[in-house]
Motif scaffolding. Structure first.
Motif, PDB file in Angstrom:
ATOM      1  N   ALA A 172     -41.031  41.472  15.123  1.00  0.00           N
ATOM      2  CA  ALA A 172     -41.234  42.300  13.932  1.00  0.00           C
ATOM      3  C   ALA A 172     -39.974  43.113  13.631  1.00  0.00           C
ATOM      4  N   VAL A 173     -39.728  43.355  12.351  1.00  0.00           N
ATOM      5  CA  VAL A 173     -38.566  44.130  11.907  1.00  0.00           C
ATOM      6  C   VAL A 173     -39.049  45.244  10.998  1.00  0.00           C
ATOM      7  N   LEU A 174     -38.751  46.469  11.365  1.00  0.00           N
ATOM      8  CA  LEU A 174     -39.066  47.636  10.542  1.00  0.00           C
ATOM      9  C   LEU A 174     -37.738  48.241  10.115  1.00  0.00           C
ATOM     10  N   ARG A 175     -37.377  48.028   8.852  1.00  0.00           N
ATOM     11  CA  ARG A 175     -36.037  48.398   8.374  1.00  0.00           C
ATOM     12  C   ARG A 175     -36.145  49.582   7.425  1.00  0.00           C
ATOM     13  N   GLY A 176     -35.910  50.775   7.982  1.00  0.00           N
ATOM     14  CA  GLY A 176     -35.985  51.983   7.185  1.00  0.00           C
ATOM     15  C   GLY A 176     -34.626  52.488   6.782  1.00  0.00           C
ATOM     16  N   ASP A 177     -33.821  51.637   6.176  1.00  0.00           N
ATOM     17  CA  ASP A 177     -32.473  52.045   5.784  1.00  0.00           C
ATOM     18  C   ASP A 177     -32.449  52.736   4.425  1.00  0.00           C
ATOM     19  N   LEU A 178     -33.457  52.490   3.575  1.00  0.00           N
ATOM     20  CA  LEU A 178     -33.501  53.109   2.250  1.00  0.00           C
ATOM     21  C   LEU A 178     -34.562  54.196   2.130  1.00  0.00           C
TER      22      LEU A 178
END
Length: 261
Positions: free
Chosen positions: A105-111
């Motif tokens: 799983a990938v949780l990408r909170g860059d924005l």
């Protein structure tokens, strides 16, 4: 005449002796050792670096960063939450108590922010992302509230899932979509931007549409599924040491003693 005949005899003698002289010179040169050429010794750590170089390259590619800080943001994981070694959390990600993020799983909170509530679970190969702003004017954060089960291979983008819901695997929730409490989205469904699933309903399809109302028994089973996955998570969690930064101190110590990592 005598001088001419003498010169002819000397030329013949030298021509006859030339092959033997060449053989003698070649044998002498082969027998004599060549002078040693001075070479500069390798630097002290070169041999050790060469010995571990190939293994170090393999280690660099084999290793994977589970928590990736972005700027001033660092993912926050509760002590009793489980994040699989193959999962990636980047930026503004918060995983609360009892939650679990499974392999791939990938949780990408860059924005924007991504929040995983108490006892929620995001299963294998899911992707959670958040945009700067939602076109519907709703919050652009991605919120997966408590006792929510997100099936494998789901894509969640700037959506809100309220407590005690089930998102079937291979589903897509787009910007500004909302799943209210005690609802179920069937597997393979697509929830368009700004679409809302009211409380206690079952939706399915692409685009997702209302199917029927949930029974009380089905609503009672939703948190039980999340608790069952939480119990299963405990057996996986016990196989790994608690999260720490001790490895960073070990790397600093090795660098101070010039020991290859």
């Amino acid at each position: 005449m005598a001088a001419a005949s003498l010169s002819r005899l000397s030329r013949r003698a030298s021509a006859a002796a030339a092959p033997s002289l060449r053989r003698l010179l070649s044998a002498t040169s082969a027998a004599s050792p060549s002078p040693a050429v001075p070479t500069t010794p390798p630097p002290p750590g070169a041999a050790a670096a060469a010995a571990v170089g190939a293994d170090r390259v393999r280690w660099d590619y084999r290793g994977q960063r589970q928590l990736v800080p972005l700027g001033q943001w660092m993912p926050k994981v509760a002590v009793d939450a489980y994040v699989a070694p193959e999962a990636v959390l980047a930026g503004q990600v918060t995983v609360h108590d009892g939650a679990s993020v499974w392999s791939g799983a990938v949780l990408r909170g860059d924005l924007n922010k991504i929040t995983l509530g108490f006892c929620a679970n995001v299963q294998e190969r899911c992707v959670l992302h958040a945009t700067w702003s939602a076109p519907t004017g709703l919050p652009a954060e991605t919120l997966v509230d408590r006792y929510v089960t997100v099936g494998a291979y789901c894509l969640l983008r700037s959506c809100t899932i309220e407590p005690e819901c089930i998102i079937g695997q291979h589903s897509i929730l787009m910007e500004g979509s909302l799943v209210e409490t005690n609802s179920i989205l069937e597997a393979g469904s697509v929830l368009p931007p700004g679409r809302r699933i009211p409380t206690g309903e079952l939706w399915a399809g692409n685009p997702a549409r209302f199917v029927r109302k949930l029974t009380n028994e089905e609503i009672m089973e939703i948190p039980k599924l999340a608790v069952a996955i939480n119990d299963l998570m405990q057996s996986h969690f016990s196989e790994f040491l608690p999260y720490s930064t001790a490895y960073l101190e070990v790397e600093k110590l090795k660098k101070s003693f010039s020991i290859p990592l």
